[in-house]
Design an enzyme around this catalytic site. Structure first.
Site, PDB file in Angstrom:
ATOM      1  N   ASN A 101     -10.294  -3.110  -6.871  1.00  0.00           N
ATOM      2  CA  ASN A 101      -9.513  -2.100  -7.594  1.00  0.00           C
ATOM      3  C   ASN A 101     -10.047  -1.809  -8.998  1.00  0.00           C
ATOM      4  O   ASN A 101      -9.701  -0.777  -9.589  1.00  0.00           O
ATOM      5  CB  ASN A 101      -8.032  -2.498  -7.689  1.00  0.00           C
ATOM      6  CG  ASN A 101      -7.276  -2.354  -6.386  1.00  0.00           C
ATOM      7  OD1 ASN A 101      -6.291  -3.054  -6.147  1.00  0.00           O
ATOM      8  ND2 ASN A 101      -7.705  -1.452  -5.507  1.00  0.00           N
ATOM      9  N   ASP A 107       0.834  -1.205   0.000  1.00  0.00           N
ATOM     10  CA  ASP A 107       0.000   0.000   0.000  1.00  0.00           C
ATOM     11  C   ASP A 107       0.874   1.262   0.000  1.00  0.00           C
ATOM     12  O   ASP A 107       2.024   1.224   0.438  1.00  0.00           O
ATOM     13  CB  ASP A 107      -0.908  -0.036   1.243  1.00  0.00           C
ATOM     14  CG  ASP A 107      -2.115   0.875   1.087  1.00  0.00           C
ATOM     15  OD1 ASP A 107      -2.334   1.418  -0.025  1.00  0.00           O
ATOM     16  OD2 ASP A 107      -2.848   1.047   2.074  1.00  0.00           O
TER      17      ASP A 107
HETATM   18  C1  FPP Z   1      -1.770   0.489  -3.296  1.00  0.00           C
HETATM   19  O1  FPP Z   1      -1.343   1.814  -3.310  1.00  0.00           O
HETATM   20  C2  FPP Z   1      -1.243  -0.179  -4.424  1.00  0.00           C
HETATM   21  C3  FPP Z   1      -1.989  -0.773  -5.424  1.00  0.00           C
HETATM   22  C4  FPP Z   1      -3.444  -0.792  -5.415  1.00  0.00           C
HETATM   23  C5  FPP Z   1      -1.331  -1.384  -6.556  1.00  0.00           C
HETATM   24  C6  FPP Z   1      -0.107  -2.165  -6.241  1.00  0.00           C
HETATM   25  C7  FPP Z   1       0.651  -2.345  -7.472  1.00  0.00           C
HETATM   26  C8  FPP Z   1       1.992  -2.338  -7.576  1.00  0.00           C
HETATM   27  C9  FPP Z   1       2.902  -2.220  -6.424  1.00  0.00           C
HETATM   28  C10 FPP Z   1       2.661  -2.436  -8.898  1.00  0.00           C
HETATM   29  C11 FPP Z   1       1.993  -3.263  -9.938  1.00  0.00           C
HETATM   30  C12 FPP Z   1       2.344  -4.666  -9.879  1.00  0.00           C
HETATM   31  C13 FPP Z   1       2.829  -5.416 -10.899  1.00  0.00           C
HETATM   32  C14 FPP Z   1       2.822  -6.874 -10.785  1.00  0.00           C
HETATM   33  C15 FPP Z   1       3.411  -4.866 -12.109  1.00  0.00           C
HETATM   34  P1  FPP Z   1      -2.420   2.948  -3.487  1.00  0.00           P
HETATM   35  O2  FPP Z   1      -2.457   3.346  -4.897  1.00  0.00           O
HETATM   36  O3  FPP Z   1      -3.730   2.516  -2.904  1.00  0.00           O
HETATM   37  O4  FPP Z   1      -1.754   4.047  -2.604  1.00  0.00           O
HETATM   38  P2  FPP Z   1      -2.513   5.148  -1.748  1.00  0.00           P
HETATM   39  O5  FPP Z   1      -3.330   4.401  -0.729  1.00  0.00           O
HETATM   40  O6  FPP Z   1      -1.382   5.907  -1.142  1.00  0.00           O
HETATM   41  O7  FPP Z   1      -3.328   5.957  -2.710  1.00  0.00           O
END
Ligand code: FPP
Length: 229
Positions: A58, A10
């Site tokens: 998501n 996250d």
């Molecule tokens: C959460 O941060 C992260 C996600 C929903 C996506 C996770 C994806 C990756 C780390 C990279 C993609 C993976 C691959 C396999 C290529 P958020 O966007 O919810 O952060 P925030 O809560 O700070 O907005």
């Protein structure tokens, strides 16, 4: 040492925002971080790493962000394939991956196929994954198998989950401070230790991993029993 580590990655968005970057740049940095954490986990003797990359929820994110993440998957696979082959890393996925765009799915399946005999480490990526969806999918497979009521024990049920050959995680790490499971590995995390760090995922490094493991090592796991010895 633990065998299986699970991580909720996250904070990509907050990491990007704090640097005046776009959310996409945060996701890119987050994807880059996965490779580094695989290396650090391998060096510590861990065998399986499951990372939560995209949840069933998501899909509700803005279309541009979903599209960016979907394109990042094949890009990640292609970029990391040489390292995976060199280091003996097998790629797996859990989730409703049939929902992914065909182009992303194809590269993913090709990479899974090419790495399937690598046996040093398993990188398991949760994509279009939900813990409830996994349980519901298992129930439907059981019904399709015509199993009679009363015949299923916990160990039988677990065989119908997405990755029945992977042991349950001993430790689940969540970055970026939130104290919740967010529909991640609901069955598999039943007895796992939880560790939450304020660090955003793109900043989660070897040192952070060691801190999480040290915290786990200091815990007294009783699995609902009492301490013997
Ligand atoms: C959460 O941060 C992260 C996600 C929903 C996506 C996770 C994806 C990756 C780390 C990279 C993609 C993976 C691959 C396999 C290529 P958020 O966007 O919810 O952060 P925030 O809560 O700070 O907005």
């Amino acid at each position: 040492m633990i065998k299986h580590l699970a991580i909720i990655m996250d904070g990509n968005g907050r990491w990007a925002q704090s640097r005046g970057l776009s959310r996409s740049e945060g996701h890119r940095a987050g994807a880059e971080r996965i490779g580094k954490v695989v290396d650090a986990a391998m060096a510590l003797g861990i065998k399986y790493l499951t990372v939560y990359a995209f949840s069933t929820e998501n899909w509700k994110r803005p279309i541009e962000e979903v599209r960016y993440l979907m394109n990042l998957i094949p890009e990640f696979c292609t970029a990391k394939l040489p390292d995976m082959m060199k280091n003996g890393v097998r790629l797996r996925t859990i989730g409703r991956t049939d929902d992914l765009p065909a182009a992303s799915r194809k590269v993913l399946l090709d990479t899974i196929e090419k790495t399937k005999d690598n046996d040093k480490f398993t990188l398991n990526i949760a994509l279009s994954y939900g813990g409830r969806a996994e349980i519901v999918d298992a129930v439907n497979k059981i019904l399709a198998d015509g199993v009679k009521p009363g015949k299923i024990k916990e160990a039988d049920f677990a065989k119908y989950l997405y990755a029945p050959d992977i042991p349950d995680p001993e430790l689940m790490v969540r970055t970026s401070g939130e104290m919740r499971l967010s529909n991640f590995l609901l069955w598999e995390l039943s007895y796992s230790e939880l560790y939450v760090t304020e660090t955003h995922w793109p900043d989660f490094d070897e040192n952070e991993l060691k801190k999480a493991i040290d915290s786990y090592m200091g815990r007294d796991r009783r699995f609902g029993g009492v301490k013997t010895k």
